[in-house]
Design a protein around this motif. Structure first.
Motif, PDB file in Angstrom:
ATOM      1  N   ALA A  11       0.813  -1.227   0.000  1.00  8.83           N
ATOM      2  CA  ALA A  11       0.000   0.000   0.000  1.00  8.83           C
ATOM      3  C   ALA A  11       0.842   1.271   0.000  1.00  8.83           C
ATOM      4  O   ALA A  11       0.495   2.236  -0.701  1.00  8.83           O
ATOM      5  CB  ALA A  11      -0.960  -0.015   1.195  1.00  8.83           C
ATOM      6  N   PRO A  12       1.949   1.348   0.761  1.00  6.41           N
ATOM      7  CA  PRO A  12       2.768   2.566   0.696  1.00  6.41           C
ATOM      8  C   PRO A  12       3.296   2.885  -0.701  1.00  6.41           C
ATOM      9  O   PRO A  12       3.567   4.045  -1.007  1.00  6.41           O
ATOM     10  CB  PRO A  12       3.918   2.276   1.672  1.00  6.41           C
ATOM     11  N   LEU A  13       3.460   1.865  -1.537  1.00  6.41           N
ATOM     12  CA  LEU A  13       3.901   2.130  -2.912  1.00  6.41           C
ATOM     13  C   LEU A  13       2.914   3.031  -3.640  1.00  6.41           C
ATOM     14  O   LEU A  13       3.302   3.891  -4.432  1.00  6.41           O
ATOM     15  CB  LEU A  13       4.066   0.812  -3.678  1.00  6.41           C
ATOM     16  N   LEU A  14       1.623   2.838  -3.365  1.00  5.88           N
ATOM     17  CA  LEU A  14       0.586   3.620  -4.047  1.00  5.88           C
ATOM     18  C   LEU A  14       0.275   4.906  -3.293  1.00  5.88           C
ATOM     19  O   LEU A  14       0.145   5.970  -3.892  1.00  5.88           O
ATOM     20  CB  LEU A  14      -0.682   2.783  -4.190  1.00  5.88           C
ATOM     21  N   ILE A  15       0.181   4.829  -1.954  1.00  5.28           N
ATOM     22  CA  ILE A  15      -0.260   5.970  -1.158  1.00  5.28           C
ATOM     23  C   ILE A  15       0.845   7.012  -1.034  1.00  5.28           C
ATOM     24  O   ILE A  15       0.607   8.216  -1.190  1.00  5.28           O
ATOM     25  CB  ILE A  15      -0.726   5.506   0.233  1.00  5.28           C
ATOM     26  N   HIS A  16       2.061   6.564  -0.758  1.00  6.87           N
ATOM     27  CA  HIS A  16       3.148   7.506  -0.489  1.00  6.87           C
ATOM     28  C   HIS A  16       4.093   7.682  -1.676  1.00  6.87           C
ATOM     29  O   HIS A  16       4.474   8.800  -1.997  1.00  6.87           O
ATOM     30  CB  HIS A  16       3.947   7.046   0.736  1.00  6.87           C
ATOM     31  N   ALA A  17       4.469   6.586  -2.310  1.00  4.23           N
ATOM     32  CA  ALA A  17       5.450   6.677  -3.394  1.00  4.23           C
ATOM     33  C   ALA A  17       4.826   6.931  -4.758  1.00  4.23           C
ATOM     34  O   ALA A  17       5.533   7.276  -5.702  1.00  4.23           O
ATOM     35  CB  ALA A  17       6.289   5.399  -3.444  1.00  4.23           C
ATOM     36  N   ARG A  18       3.523   6.750  -4.895  1.00  2.00           N
ATOM     37  CA  ARG A  18       2.815   6.961  -6.159  1.00  2.00           C
ATOM     38  C   ARG A  18       3.337   6.058  -7.289  1.00  2.00           C
ATOM     39  O   ARG A  18       3.335   6.458  -8.443  1.00  2.00           O
ATOM     40  CB  ARG A  18       2.924   8.425  -6.588  1.00  2.00           C
ATOM     41  N   ARG A  78       2.213   3.422  -9.138  1.00  3.12           N
ATOM     42  CA  ARG A  78       0.982   2.680  -9.409  1.00  3.12           C
ATOM     43  C   ARG A  78       1.247   1.376 -10.160  1.00  3.12           C
ATOM     44  O   ARG A  78       0.677   0.339  -9.814  1.00  3.12           O
ATOM     45  CB  ARG A  78       0.023   3.563 -10.210  1.00  3.12           C
ATOM     46  N   VAL A  79       2.081   1.443 -11.179  1.00  5.16           N
ATOM     47  CA  VAL A  79       2.338   0.239 -11.972  1.00  5.16           C
ATOM     48  C   VAL A  79       2.969  -0.840 -11.106  1.00  5.16           C
ATOM     49  O   VAL A  79       2.533  -2.005 -11.114  1.00  5.16           O
ATOM     50  CB  VAL A  79       3.248   0.582 -13.169  1.00  5.16           C
ATOM     51  N   LEU A  80       3.978  -0.466 -10.329  1.00  7.67           N
ATOM     52  CA  LEU A  80       4.632  -1.443  -9.449  1.00  7.67           C
ATOM     53  C   LEU A  80       3.651  -2.007  -8.434  1.00  7.67           C
ATOM     54  O   LEU A  80       3.660  -3.215  -8.138  1.00  7.67           O
ATOM     55  CB  LEU A  80       5.809  -0.782  -8.736  1.00  7.67           C
ATOM     56  N   TYR A  81       2.773  -1.154  -7.922  1.00  9.30           N
ATOM     57  CA  TYR A  81       1.796  -1.617  -6.930  1.00  9.30           C
ATOM     58  C   TYR A  81       0.861  -2.663  -7.534  1.00  9.30           C
ATOM     59  O   TYR A  81       0.678  -3.746  -6.969  1.00  9.30           O
ATOM     60  CB  TYR A  81       0.996  -0.440  -6.395  1.00  9.30           C
ATOM     61  N   PHE A  82       0.243  -2.325  -8.658  1.00 10.21           N
ATOM     62  CA  PHE A  82      -0.745  -3.247  -9.233  1.00 10.21           C
ATOM     63  C   PHE A  82      -0.096  -4.546  -9.711  1.00 10.21           C
ATOM     64  O   PHE A  82      -0.692  -5.623  -9.581  1.00 10.21           O
ATOM     65  CB  PHE A  82      -1.495  -2.560 -10.377  1.00 10.21           C
ATOM     66  N   VAL A  83       1.117  -4.474 -10.248  1.00  6.61           N
ATOM     67  CA  VAL A  83       1.806  -5.698 -10.665  1.00  6.61           C
ATOM     68  C   VAL A  83       2.109  -6.573  -9.456  1.00  6.61           C
ATOM     69  O   VAL A  83       1.895  -7.803  -9.478  1.00  6.61           O
ATOM     70  CB  VAL A  83       3.100  -5.348 -11.432  1.00  6.61           C
ATOM     71  N   THR A  84       2.586  -5.957  -8.377  1.00  9.65           N
ATOM     72  CA  THR A  84       2.922  -6.729  -7.179  1.00  9.65           C
ATOM     73  C   THR A  84       1.674  -7.317  -6.541  1.00  9.65           C
ATOM     74  O   THR A  84       1.678  -8.476  -6.097  1.00  9.65           O
ATOM     75  CB  THR A  84       3.660  -5.833  -6.170  1.00  9.65           C
ATOM     76  N   VAL A  85       0.601  -6.553  -6.479  1.00 11.19           N
ATOM     77  CA  VAL A  85      -0.650  -7.071  -5.910  1.00 11.19           C
ATOM     78  C   VAL A  85      -1.168  -8.235  -6.744  1.00 11.19           C
ATOM     79  O   VAL A  85      -1.635  -9.254  -6.196  1.00 11.19           O
ATOM     80  CB  VAL A  85      -1.701  -5.945  -5.815  1.00 11.19           C
ATOM     81  N   ALA A  86      -1.106  -8.112  -8.051  1.00  9.79           N
ATOM     82  CA  ALA A  86      -1.557  -9.212  -8.911  1.00  9.79           C
ATOM     83  C   ALA A  86      -0.730 -10.471  -8.662  1.00  9.79           C
ATOM     84  O   ALA A  86      -1.269 -11.588  -8.611  1.00  9.79           O
ATOM     85  CB  ALA A  86      -1.458  -8.792 -10.382  1.00  9.79           C
ATOM     86  N   ALA A  87       0.589 -10.312  -8.469  1.00  5.86           N
ATOM     87  CA  ALA A  87       1.445 -11.462  -8.180  1.00  5.86           C
ATOM     88  C   ALA A  87       1.091 -12.086  -6.841  1.00  5.86           C
ATOM     89  O   ALA A  87       1.035 -13.318  -6.707  1.00  5.86           O
ATOM     90  CB  ALA A  87       2.912 -11.030  -8.216  1.00  5.86           C
ATOM     91  N   VAL A  88       0.832 -11.247  -5.830  1.00  6.39           N
ATOM     92  CA  VAL A  88       0.469 -11.772  -4.512  1.00  6.39           C
ATOM     93  C   VAL A  88      -0.858 -12.514  -4.579  1.00  6.39           C
ATOM     94  O   VAL A  88      -1.010 -13.604  -3.989  1.00  6.39           O
ATOM     95  CB  VAL A  88       0.402 -10.621  -3.486  1.00  6.39           C
ATOM     96  N   VAL A  89      -1.823 -11.964  -5.269  1.00  5.99           N
ATOM     97  CA  VAL A  89      -3.125 -12.628  -5.392  1.00  5.99           C
ATOM     98  C   VAL A  89      -2.979 -13.953  -6.130  1.00  5.99           C
ATOM     99  O   VAL A  89      -3.600 -14.966  -5.766  1.00  5.99           O
ATOM    100  CB  VAL A  89      -4.130 -11.690  -6.112  1.00  5.99           C
ATOM    101  N   ALA A  90      -2.154 -13.986  -7.172  1.00  9.20           N
ATOM    102  CA  ALA A  90      -1.941 -15.233  -7.918  1.00  9.20           C
ATOM    103  C   ALA A  90      -1.274 -16.291  -7.036  1.00  9.20           C
ATOM    104  O   ALA A  90      -1.672 -17.469  -7.043  1.00  9.20           O
ATOM    105  CB  ALA A  90      -1.088 -14.957  -9.148  1.00  9.20           C
ATOM    106  N   LEU A  91      -0.272 -15.892  -6.255  1.00 17.11           N
ATOM    107  CA  LEU A  91       0.385 -16.837  -5.342  1.00 17.11           C
ATOM    108  C   LEU A  91      -0.596 -17.354  -4.298  1.00 17.11           C
ATOM    109  O   LEU A  91      -0.571 -18.535  -3.929  1.00 17.11           O
ATOM    110  CB  LEU A  91       1.573 -16.163  -4.670  1.00 17.11           C
ATOM    111  N   PHE A  92      -1.470 -16.454  -3.815  1.00 21.10           N
ATOM    112  CA  PHE A  92      -2.467 -16.894  -2.839  1.00 21.10           C
ATOM    113  C   PHE A  92      -3.429 -17.899  -3.460  1.00 21.10           C
ATOM    114  O   PHE A  92      -3.816 -18.891  -2.813  1.00 21.10           O
ATOM    115  CB  PHE A  92      -3.231 -15.677  -2.315  1.00 21.10           C
ATOM    116  N   ALA A  93      -3.822 -17.694  -4.709  1.00 19.28           N
ATOM    117  CA  ALA A  93      -4.720 -18.636  -5.387  1.00 19.28           C
ATOM    118  C   ALA A  93      -4.059 -20.005  -5.538  1.00 19.28           C
ATOM    119  O   ALA A  93      -4.700 -21.051  -5.323  1.00 19.28           O
ATOM    120  CB  ALA A  93      -5.125 -18.070  -6.743  1.00 19.28           C
ATOM    121  N   VAL A  94      -2.760 -20.015  -5.896  1.00 18.61           N
ATOM    122  CA  VAL A  94      -2.044 -21.286  -6.012  1.00 18.61           C
ATOM    123  C   VAL A  94      -1.941 -21.970  -4.656  1.00 18.61           C
ATOM    124  O   VAL A  94      -2.122 -23.191  -4.538  1.00 18.61           O
ATOM    125  CB  VAL A  94      -0.650 -21.043  -6.621  1.00 18.61           C
ATOM    126  N   TYR A  95      -1.684 -21.184  -3.614  1.00 22.24           N
ATOM    127  CA  TYR A  95      -1.598 -21.758  -2.267  1.00 22.24           C
ATOM    128  C   TYR A  95      -2.937 -22.366  -1.857  1.00 22.24           C
ATOM    129  O   TYR A  95      -2.976 -23.479  -1.308  1.00 22.24           O
ATOM    130  CB  TYR A  95      -1.184 -20.666  -1.285  1.00 22.24           C
TER     131      TYR A  95
END
Length: 365
Positions: A68-75, A77-94
């Motif tokens: 979240a700090p990547l989006l809220i403080h560092a702005r 956006r691309v890095l945030y959404f890519v990282t969130v998508a990766a985390v969600v995908a890993l959670f789905a595999v888990y």
């Protein structure tokens, strides 16, 4: 570091929410025990729920302090959404890999099916076991919960960030207001004392005794400016005394051709107002309303009603207005009034053929 920018209030919100979530299985077990005397408290059920909650808590911690700090403080956006998508995908595999295996033809446990016949048991033992498909109802619900959790986390952080920004902006505006008011007050004081010293200089040759009296009165006014004019508010009676003393000094300068009247409230209430707010109008009246060839007048009055001060000043118009430089004039007063009162005051200025009048209404604190 970016992840450290989190207020104590925000942390308390998260602690309360997660504390309530982890308390739900405990409360559920106790409620079941109270409703059924034969029911037992089953710790293994509570620990099972806590185990699943812990996975979501871990994802929340990762998102809250790293993503979240990547989006809220560092702005970023691309890095945030890519990282969130990766985390969600890993959670789905888990989620998929940790689900219990099922027989390939077996339906989910919540669906009813007919019991197997006796001749099927032998074949059942030989059937292959495997996990359910990756895309199923349970995984979709889990991913939805994770996405909503991330969105709620962003919402709280965005609200806190906006609140802090508003507070900082209000503080900067307050400091800027104080600096502007201080600057405007310091503009008034040198101008006033310059005029008064000119008055004393004129009296020294004409009437030394009156000049001495003027110096005593001036010292009282200097004490007011030095010790009270820097305050945000001063007592109303002090401000009225200041105006009265100034007019008293000006009376010493002019002859009977200048009719000067001052009307003050008989009973001054215990109220406050900004210092040196009225003196500019009185100064202007003497500077531009006194004629040395013809009779002139200056009328000043003040009344207090309903926690509002009404100041009126009316003066004659000189044939040749003073060309004296250095005054701060009405622009200064209007700026101070706008900064201090916004739209809560009224200032009416009327210029006639032979006179000039001002009426000011301001609220008293």
């Amino acid at each position: 570091m970016i992840w450290m920018k989190q207020s104590r209030q925000e942390n308390m919100i998260y602690l309360v929410v997660w504390g309530m979530l982890f308390a739900v299985p405990l409360l559920s077990s106790y409620v079941r025990m109270f409703g059924d005397n034969h029911a037992e408290f089953r710790w293994h059920e509570v620990l099972f729920v806590w185990h699943h909650f812990s996975i979501y808590l871990l994802l929340f911690v990762v998102h809250n302090f790293l993503l979240a700090p990547l989006l809220i403080h560092a702005r970023k956006r691309v890095l945030y959404f890519v990282t969130v998508a990766a985390v969600v995908a890993l959670f789905a595999v888990y989620q998929h890999n940790t689900r219990p295996m099922m027989k390939f033809h077996e339906r989910p446990h919540h669906e009813w099916r007919e019991p197997l016949r006796d001749d099927h048991w032998k074949r059942e033992r030989n059937h292959e076991f495997r996990r359910p498909p990756l895309v199923n109802e349970r995984n979709i619900m889990s991913l939805t919960v994770v996405i909503l959790m991330f969105g709620a986390n962003l919402g709280v952080k965005g609200y806190m960030r906006g609140r802090d920004d508003r507070r900082r902006l209000a503080e900067l505006e307050r400091q800027n207001l104080e600096h502007q008011l201080a600057y405007l007050r310091y503009q008034i004081s040198p101008h006033f004392f310059m005029n008064t010293l000119n008055n004393i200089h004129a009296l020294i040759d004409i009437d030394p005794e009156k000049a001495q009296e003027t110096i005593v009165e001036l010292s009282r006014m200097m004490r007011y400016v030095l010790y009270d004019a820097d305050k945000e508010r001063v007592a109303l009676n002090k401000e009225l005394d200041f105006v009265e003393t100034y007019i008293k000094l000006m009376r010493l300068r002019y002859t009977d051709k200048v009719r000067i009247s001052l009307t003050l409230p008989a009973d001054v209430p215990d109220r406050q107002l900004p210092p040196l707010m009225l003196i500019s109008f009185v100064e202007n009246a003497f500077k531009h309303g006194v004629s040395y060839q013809h009779d002139s007048f200056i009328e000043v009055s003040m009344t207090v009603a309903d926690n509002k001060l009404t100041f009126r000043c009316r003066n004659s118009k000189a044939e040749t207005p003073s060309q004296e430089k250095g005054g701060v004039g009405l622009a200064n007063v209007r700026q101070r009034l706008n900064l201090l009162y916004g739209d809560r005051y009224s200032l009416r200025i009327n210029e006639g053929a032979n006179d000039y009048s001002v009426e000011l209404n301001i609220p008293l604190s």
